[in-house]
Design a protein around this motif. Sequence first.
Motif, PDB file in Angstrom:
ATOM      1  N   ASP A  65      19.810 -27.438  12.911  1.00 42.88           N
ATOM      2  CA  ASP A  65      21.134 -27.076  12.720  1.00 42.88           C
ATOM      3  C   ASP A  65      21.830 -26.789  14.200  1.00 42.88           C
ATOM      4  O   ASP A  65      21.515 -26.000  15.111  1.00 42.88           O
ATOM      5  N   LEU A  66      22.808 -27.335  14.477  1.00 43.17           N
ATOM      6  CA  LEU A  66      23.628 -27.784  15.740  1.00 43.17           C
ATOM      7  C   LEU A  66      23.861 -26.538  16.126  1.00 43.17           C
ATOM      8  O   LEU A  66      23.819 -25.608  17.188  1.00 43.17           O
ATOM      9  N   LYS A  67      24.487 -25.773  14.815  1.00 47.96           N
ATOM     10  CA  LYS A  67      25.210 -24.584  15.181  1.00 47.96           C
ATOM     11  C   LYS A  67      24.143 -23.100  15.447  1.00 47.96           C
ATOM     12  O   LYS A  67      23.965 -22.072  16.101  1.00 47.96           O
ATOM     13  N   LEU A  68      22.955 -22.967  15.406  1.00 49.03           N
ATOM     14  CA  LEU A  68      21.928 -22.346  15.640  1.00 49.03           C
ATOM     15  C   LEU A  68      21.285 -22.409  17.284  1.00 49.03           C
ATOM     16  O   LEU A  68      20.999 -21.713  18.035  1.00 49.03           O
ATOM     17  N   LEU A  70      23.366 -23.980  20.029  1.00 48.51           N
ATOM     18  CA  LEU A  70      24.361 -24.134  20.421  1.00 48.51           C
ATOM     19  C   LEU A  70      24.790 -22.323  20.656  1.00 48.51           C
ATOM     20  O   LEU A  70      25.641 -22.358  21.212  1.00 48.51           O
ATOM     21  N   ASN A  71      23.721 -22.023  19.661  1.00 50.81           N
ATOM     22  CA  ASN A  71      24.697 -20.546  19.711  1.00 50.81           C
ATOM     23  C   ASN A  71      23.533 -19.601  20.641  1.00 50.81           C
ATOM     24  O   ASN A  71      22.807 -19.808  21.141  1.00 50.81           O
TER      25      ASN A  71
END
Length: 71
Positions: A65-68, A70-71
């Motif tokens: 999950d790139l959202k997790l 890159l945050n």
Amino acid sequence: MARRKHYNFYTDEFKATAVALSKIDNIRAKDVAEALCIHPIMLYRWRMEIRNGTLMSKPKQVNIDLKLVLN
């Protein structure tokens, strides 16, 4: 100098996840290795072994999950 008595062994899933993380744009393999507490050379070796098809007998599908990440 004494030989090491304990070696870390990593699962194929761990290796595949590490390689997948290192292939994400704008993320350096060195940073992935540092975050996973492994030596960068080990990560580069795993990348080469996956490329050559010698690391895993059956390819593993890794979903990140790139959202997790890159945050």
